[in-house]
Design a protein around this motif. Sequence first.
Motif, short mmCIF file in Angstrom:
data_model
loop_
_atom_site.label_atom_id
_atom_site.label_comp_id
_atom_site.label_asym_id
_atom_site.label_seq_id
_atom_site.Cartn_x
_atom_site.Cartn_y
_atom_site.Cartn_z
N SER A 147 175.46 24.60 72.82
CA SER A 147 174.29 25.19 72.16
C SER A 147 173.94 24.43 70.88
O SER A 147 172.76 24.20 70.58
CB SER A 147 174.55 26.66 71.84
OG SER A 147 174.75 27.41 73.01
N MET A 148 174.97 24.03 70.13
CA MET A 148 174.72 23.30 68.89
C MET A 148 174.14 21.91 69.18
O MET A 148 173.31 21.40 68.41
CB MET A 148 176.01 23.16 68.09
CG MET A 148 176.51 24.45 67.47
SD MET A 148 175.27 25.32 66.48
CE MET A 148 174.77 24.05 65.33
N GLN A 149 174.54 21.30 70.28
CA GLN A 149 173.97 20.00 70.65
C GLN A 149 172.49 20.16 70.97
O GLN A 149 171.65 19.33 70.55
CB GLN A 149 174.71 19.44 71.86
CG GLN A 149 174.24 18.06 72.29
CD GLN A 149 174.49 17.00 71.24
OE1 GLN A 149 175.64 16.69 70.92
NE2 GLN A 149 173.43 16.44 70.68
N GLU A 150 172.15 21.21 71.70
CA GLU A 150 170.74 21.47 72.01
C GLU A 150 169.95 21.77 70.74
O GLU A 150 168.80 21.34 70.59
CB GLU A 150 170.64 22.63 72.99
CG GLU A 150 171.21 22.32 74.37
CD GLU A 150 171.19 23.52 75.29
OE1 GLU A 150 170.72 24.59 74.84
OE2 GLU A 150 171.65 23.40 76.45
N LEU A 151 170.58 22.53 69.80
CA LEU A 151 169.91 22.83 68.53
C LEU A 151 169.66 21.57 67.73
O LEU A 151 168.57 21.38 67.16
CB LEU A 151 170.75 23.82 67.72
CG LEU A 151 170.22 24.16 66.33
CD1 LEU A 151 168.83 24.80 66.41
CD2 LEU A 151 171.18 25.07 65.59
N ALA A 152 170.65 20.68 67.68
CA ALA A 152 170.49 19.43 66.94
C ALA A 152 169.38 18.58 67.56
O ALA A 152 168.58 17.96 66.83
CB ALA A 152 171.81 18.66 66.93
N ASN A 153 169.30 18.56 68.88
CA ASN A 153 168.23 17.81 69.54
C ASN A 153 166.86 18.41 69.19
O ASN A 153 165.89 17.67 68.94
CB ASN A 153 168.44 17.82 71.06
CG ASN A 153 169.68 17.06 71.48
OD1 ASN A 153 170.17 16.19 70.74
ND2 ASN A 153 170.20 17.37 72.66
N SER A 154 166.79 19.74 69.20
CA SER A 154 165.51 20.40 68.88
C SER A 154 165.12 20.15 67.44
O SER A 154 163.93 19.88 67.14
CB SER A 154 165.64 21.91 69.14
OG SER A 154 165.91 22.17 70.49
#
Length: 462
Positions: free
Chosen positions: A389-396
């Motif tokens: 989830s944090m990886q997706e947040l960082a990408n966003s």
Amino acid sequence: MRKTLLILSLGLLVTGCSLKPDMIEVNHSFEYQFDSYSVNEKWWESFKDERLNSLVAEALKNNSDLLLALNNLQKASINLNQANLDFLPNISLEGSASKNQSSGETFSRQPQSRYNSFGLSSVLSYEIDLWGRVRDTANAKEAVFKATKYDYETAKLTIASSVANTYLSLISLNEQEEILKDTLKTYENTLFYRQKQLDAGSIDELTYYQAKASVDMAKTQLITLQNQISQTNTALALLIGQNPDEILNKSIAAPKILPLSPDVPEGISSDILLHRADVASSLESLRASNFMVGVARTAWLPKLSLTGVFGYSSDEFDRFLINNANTWSIGGSVVMPLLDFGRTSNNVELANLDQNASLLNYDKAIKNAFGEIKDALNSRKNSVLKEQSMQELANSQTKVYDLAKIRYDAGYSTHLEFLDSQRNLLSAKLSLAQSKLEVASSVVGVYKALGGGFNADSNSTK
């Protein structure tokens, strides 16, 4: 002499009787649905990081807490040897020499005389273990020794886990430091550009100081993080047992990228009780307390001891070693309490309470073991989900920052909106680094909860 030997033989025949109670039944069956597993004794090597392997090896050699646990193990071994010696007789050597004179005025009314006395003898004393006091004491010491041995294994696992977690934390902090340094450099470049815009009159002071505040905030975060790096470095140095000069003047090198987390077991097997040193230690303590109840009960019964004296005596020094000067005696004694006003009863009751406390501690160890395993497995699963989830947040947040920068440069959004995207991106990057650390630490937690490769069968003493 024959009668004495007969008594000794009969005593040896009855030796071995024990007054200890039957061992308390302990519950070894549990309802669960877990898979089997196998953990390498050197589980930290699964991270495939040679620096970590070296640090753990150094800690297992030099750590002060572990050395103290080893010292306790050595003491328990000596106590066990001492207890086993009680099965053997105690033999001592006694010598005497005296010069005597009596006058004619003594009560014997004998004329004045002088005489010498020389003696050399060996004294043997032996307790016949009628009620198993000696044997139960030795068995209790053996159980204590095993418990201490398992405590040493627990200390090893705790030290290795602490070293691994601290080392992984140091790597994560190094990674976060790099993120902050790169971000600070970007902020400073932006501030330099805003200064030129302010000088040219294309922006107001509010926009300039908003950019400067971002720089100051990043500097503050970097200083705080560098202080954490220093403290973590010191903690790791203490764990591996560095000397004071190394603690004061040297830093432990660590990379800036965490090693790949290994796959870990997803469950436990039915022989979990063999894979937790603390559980094995609690069980041995329970056994020791069971034997000590028997030892306390023997105080109610007579204690039979045999004593023998064999040697030489003479009134002339040069003649007291000849055959005609030999002497011997053998005898026995029986001692038992007559009226102790409840002392023995109180000691037995205390032994029973110690046994009850050991049973409660064993039950607590079992429950803690399953609780820690459950938490470790859940933490592992949730930390992996959180990292994703944090990886997706960082990408966003990266996309948001890129779009906000384009919109601000084109004049379609405010500077404050652009700064918010900067701060949110930095926060996401730091949170992603921390979530990666949580994944790695959760692996250590699983290995620790599952006993770190310990097996009570392979560690049992003969």
